[in-house]
Scaffold this active site. Structure first.
Site, PDB file in Angstrom:
ATOM      1  N   GLY A  53       0.557  -1.105  -0.146  1.00 33.44           N
ATOM      2  CA  GLY A  53      -0.109  -0.046  -0.107  1.00 33.44           C
ATOM      3  C   GLY A  53       0.677   1.500   0.247  1.00 33.44           C
ATOM      4  N   SER A 120       6.576  -4.394  -1.937  1.00 31.08           N
ATOM      5  CA  SER A 120       6.069  -3.055  -2.239  1.00 31.08           C
ATOM      6  C   SER A 120       6.414  -2.015  -1.233  1.00 31.08           C
ATOM      7  CB  SER A 120       4.915  -3.044  -2.995  1.00 31.08           C
ATOM      8  OG  SER A 120       4.268  -2.157  -3.464  1.00 31.08           O
ATOM      9  N   TRP A 121       5.145  -1.627  -0.658  1.00 32.27           N
ATOM     10  CA  TRP A 121       5.285  -0.657   0.770  1.00 32.27           C
ATOM     11  C   TRP A 121       6.052  -1.101   2.395  1.00 32.27           C
ATOM     12  CZ3 TRP A 121       6.071   3.528   3.386  1.00 32.27           C
ATOM     13  CH2 TRP A 121       5.435   3.635   4.497  1.00 32.27           C
ATOM     14  N   ASP A 273       8.560  -4.963 -13.955  1.00 34.31           N
ATOM     15  CA  ASP A 273       7.812  -4.266 -12.535  1.00 34.31           C
ATOM     16  C   ASP A 273       7.538  -3.182 -13.063  1.00 34.31           C
ATOM     17  OD1 ASP A 273       6.764  -3.288 -10.259  1.00 34.31           O
ATOM     18  OD2 ASP A 273       7.841  -4.299  -8.758  1.00 34.31           O
ATOM     19  N   HIS A 301       4.445  -6.281 -11.108  1.00 30.62           N
ATOM     20  CA  HIS A 301       4.734  -6.252  -9.528  1.00 30.62           C
ATOM     21  C   HIS A 301       3.917  -7.523  -8.332  1.00 30.62           C
ATOM     22  CE1 HIS A 301       5.098  -3.265  -6.387  1.00 30.62           C
ATOM     23  NE2 HIS A 301       4.084  -3.730  -5.981  1.00 30.62           N
TER      24      HIS A 301
END
Length: 327
Positions: A53, A120-121, A273, A301
């Protein structure tokens, strides 16, 4: 950014579905309560899963990357999203708060050291947590690396990725008047926090759809993102990006990589990605002597990309075989 609507091919590499053996709502202060669950072996090697996120929330699929006979699997929804409360709230919601929350969970569960698994985050947060508490990170497993830099935000919200998907980019950017398009993060911020629910919902879906469409190599669009998910995802992500992920300086995670001396980790990165380009993972790997890097061909991703799924499961099997944190 961690969820795909088609996961059948990836599921073949995962462990069977499991249910939590413990769930709780953990009060962490500032009016926030976090949903926390534990799966697998209560006496196993602990691993904490950090979702993406910001604002993505954890999902049942995330339990399945780990051998439930070997691992004590800890998942939680970060502040403001998923089953944590208050929903979609940005009050007292910063990177520093989330780092403190991870420590609160560790202490509450009586865990000394654990493997930190994030994408990711979640990879951003894993690095920030490990730099703040290196003695608690037994191993880092990072996927789709995002370092929270201005260059990365410019790539995805300034038109870089849009050059490859002009139709999708137009849908995202042209929802904003031309005079505001020079700073789409700020323009969306005004609408996502307008106080008008219908407006916030509309722009939340536009924000979420732009990212979700580019999460996999095979673009999947359009689809209707659920309102509750989209609103929390968009508001929290925009809040963090508006504030440069609450880092003291641009490029902080890479500059402070020396704090990970003695901490080892594995980086899994999709070669194609579009959300978090592989150059970021490459730079991290070159700066971090304790890391190994696996570039997955024909993968984007999302956590649910088959090649990414296969490689992450293999990484956790390798850690298991190496006896990391075994008694």
């Amino acid at each position: 950014m961690d969820k795909s609507h088609e996961q059948k091919s990836a599921a073949a590499y995962l462990y069977p579905p499991i249910e939590p053996n413990n769930r709780q709502m953990l009060e962490v202060g500032d009016g926030h309560s976090l949903y926390v669950e534990e799966c697998g072996n209560p006496d196993g090697v602990p691993v904490v899963v950090l979702h993406g996120g910001p604002g993505g929330g954890c999902s049942p699929m995330m339990r399945r990357f780990f051998d439930p006979r070997h691992y004590r699997i800890v998942l939680f929804d970060q502040r403001g999203c998923g089953r944590s409360r208050p929903h979609a709230s940005v009050e007292a919601n910063t990177t520093q708060h989330l780092i403190a929350d991870i420590e609160r969970i560790r202490q509450t569960l009586g865990i000394g050291r654990w493997i930190v698994f994030g994408g990711s985050w979640g990879a951003t947060l894993a690095l920030a947590y490990a730099q703040a508490h290196p003695a608690r990170a037994a191993w880092l497993v990072l996927r789709g690396v995002f370092m929270g830099t201005q260059a990365e935000l410019d790539w995805f919200y300034g038109g870089g990725a849009g050059r490859f998907y002009p139709e999708l980019w137009s849908r995202f950017a042209d929802a904003i008047p031309p005079e505001e398009q020079h700073d789409l993060i700020a323009a969306y911020h005004r609408r996502l926090f307008s106080g008008v629910f219908a407006k916030e919902t509309r722009y939340s879906r536009l924000w979420s759809d732009w990212e979700n469409a580019l999460a996999t190599v095979e673009t999947r669009f359009p689809y209707e993102t659920p309102v509750d998910y989209a609103r929390a995802f968009a508001r929290l992500e925009n809040h963090y990006f508006t504030h440069k992920c609450f880092f003291e300086r641009d490029g902080q995670l890479l500059e402070d990589i020396w704090k990970l001396n003695g901490v080892r980790g594995t980086i899994v990165q999709g070669q194609f990605d579009m959300i978090c380009p592989p150059v970021t993972a490459w730079r991290l790997h070159r700066a971090w002597s304790g890391s190994t890097l696996s570039l997955v061909p024909m993968a984007g991703h999302a956590l649910s990309e088959p090649g990414i799924t296969r490689e992450l499961v293999a990484v956790m099997e390798g850690i298991k075989s190496a006896g990391i944190l075994d008694a």
